[in-house]
Scaffold this active site. Structure first.
Site, PDB file in Angstrom:
ATOM      1  N   GLY A 155      40.517  39.172  36.726  1.00  0.00           N
ATOM      2  CA  GLY A 155      41.473  38.284  37.369  1.00  0.00           C
ATOM      3  C   GLY A 155      42.665  38.030  36.474  1.00  0.00           C
ATOM      4  O   GLY A 155      42.697  38.459  35.311  1.00  0.00           O
ATOM      5  N   ASN A 156      43.654  37.326  36.989  1.00  0.00           N
ATOM      6  CA  ASN A 156      44.854  37.053  36.191  1.00  0.00           C
ATOM      7  C   ASN A 156      44.563  36.142  35.006  1.00  0.00           C
ATOM      8  O   ASN A 156      45.206  36.269  33.956  1.00  0.00           O
ATOM      9  CB  ASN A 156      45.923  36.411  37.070  1.00  0.00           C
ATOM     10  CG  ASN A 156      46.551  37.399  38.024  1.00  0.00           C
ATOM     11  OD1 ASN A 156      47.172  38.365  37.610  1.00  0.00           O
ATOM     12  ND2 ASN A 156      46.368  37.178  39.314  1.00  0.00           N
TER      13      ASN A 156
ATOM     14  N   ASN B  50      40.932  34.957  34.088  1.00  0.00           N
ATOM     15  CA  ASN B  50      39.636  35.261  33.490  1.00  0.00           C
ATOM     16  C   ASN B  50      39.100  36.590  33.985  1.00  0.00           C
ATOM     17  O   ASN B  50      39.433  37.036  35.094  1.00  0.00           O
ATOM     18  CB  ASN B  50      38.614  34.160  33.807  1.00  0.00           C
ATOM     19  CG  ASN B  50      38.936  32.855  33.109  1.00  0.00           C
ATOM     20  OD1 ASN B  50      39.274  32.837  31.934  1.00  0.00           O
ATOM     21  ND2 ASN B  50      38.848  31.749  33.841  1.00  0.00           N
ATOM     22  N   THR B  51      38.256  37.191  33.170  1.00  0.00           N
ATOM     23  CA  THR B  51      37.531  38.399  33.545  1.00  0.00           C
ATOM     24  C   THR B  51      36.043  38.097  33.491  1.00  0.00           C
ATOM     25  O   THR B  51      35.552  37.556  32.499  1.00  0.00           O
ATOM     26  CB  THR B  51      37.860  39.574  32.605  1.00  0.00           C
ATOM     27  OG1 THR B  51      39.252  39.865  32.686  1.00  0.00           O
ATOM     28  CG2 THR B  51      37.066  40.818  32.974  1.00  0.00           C
TER      29      THR B  51
ATOM     30  N   ASP C 243      40.661  41.823  44.810  1.00  0.00           N
ATOM     31  CA  ASP C 243      39.733  40.695  44.723  1.00  0.00           C
ATOM     32  C   ASP C 243      39.461  40.079  46.089  1.00  0.00           C
ATOM     33  O   ASP C 243      38.339  39.645  46.388  1.00  0.00           O
ATOM     34  CB  ASP C 243      40.275  39.638  43.762  1.00  0.00           C
ATOM     35  CG  ASP C 243      41.693  39.173  44.107  1.00  0.00           C
ATOM     36  OD1 ASP C 243      42.426  39.920  44.784  1.00  0.00           O
ATOM     37  OD2 ASP C 243      42.073  38.069  43.675  1.00  0.00           O
TER      38      ASP C 243
END
Length: 256
Positions: free
Chosen positions: A8-9, A11-12, A110
């Protein structure tokens, strides 16, 4: 063992599935400058801490909304797992759901993964509210089809923009205020951010339900969804595993 990665922008999320259940999930700040070597060292240490042999990882599926990070995650799978990863959005990966919007090529990976993951667990027409850097409201038909939705700024992004644009306003922690009318700058900001955002979520859900033709179940997910658990009047179920479950379902549908 499957390594599922949701980039994600902000968090991963990394998840390990042994074919029967999730055996580990970890979260890291998304950083497009991290190399495949950086991630390999990090993952190796976490696997060791959880008693999981790193060599047992033999499959990988990746969803990413950060184009700059894709190269390094692809190299991670190729170099350290000796496999070619599945990428959501790749021409060879079938999602198995109809996409009923005018420009399907513009939908973020996503959001499509969320549609798959939500439909796998929850039946009927759904609204999936994913709270992260952006907050998305995605409509999933009773057959699992993606039918569009809404994108709004996330609560942390809104708070940061307020602080950055107004020199006198501090950066604050996001929490529910004790009352609606603030008695100082911090409590006034907390009311505006928390309660304003809560009403944004509930208000948009009501508008979607008024426009849709069948009953809908509302699923809350995402990194900051827990902020609104017990607060939102419209979110029916909080399910933190929507995205990672979607990756698992898509992997199973495409496994040779």
């Amino acid at each position: 063992m499957l390594l599922a990665i949701d980039v994600g922008n902000t968090n991963t999320v990394f998840g390990l599935h042994d074919g029967k259940s999730w055996v580990a999930q970890w979260r890291s700040a998304t950083d497009s400058t991290k190399t495949a070597d950086d991630y390999a060292v990090w993952l190796t240490q976490l696997c060791r801490m959880d008693g999981i042999p790193f060599g047992d990882l033999d499959a990988c599926i990746i969803s990413s909304v950060v184009p700059q990070a894709r190269f390094n995650f692809r190299n991670l799978a190729r170099r350290y797992l000796d496999i070619e990863p599945m990428f959501i959005g790749g021409s060879s990966v079938e999602l198995g759901v109809p996409i009923r919007i005018s420009r399907p090529e513009q939908v973020g990976a996503d959001r499509l993964v969320n549609a798959v993951g939500a439909h796998a667990q929850h039946k009927g027409a759904l609204i999936v509210v994913d709270s992260g850097t952006a907050t998305t409201f995605d409509i999933v038909g009773a057959d699992g089809g993606f039918e569009g939705g809404i994108i709004s700024p996330g609560i942390n992004l809104s708070m940061r923009a307020l602080h950055d644009a107004a020199a006198s306003l501090p950066r604050i922690a996001i929490q529910r205020p004790s009352q609606v009318i603030g008695q100082d700058t911090v409590s006034a900001m907390q009311s505006g951010i928390f309660l304003g955002y809560l009403d944004l979520i509930d208000g948009l859900i009501r508008r979607i339900k008024a426009e849709y033709t069948e009953p809908m179940t509302v699923i809350g997910t995402g990194g900051v969804a827990s902020l609104f658990e017990g607060e939102s009047e419209e979110i029916d179920i909080y399910d933190p595993d929507v995205t990672i479950r979607g990756l698992l379902e898509i992997y199973r549908r495409n496994k040779k």
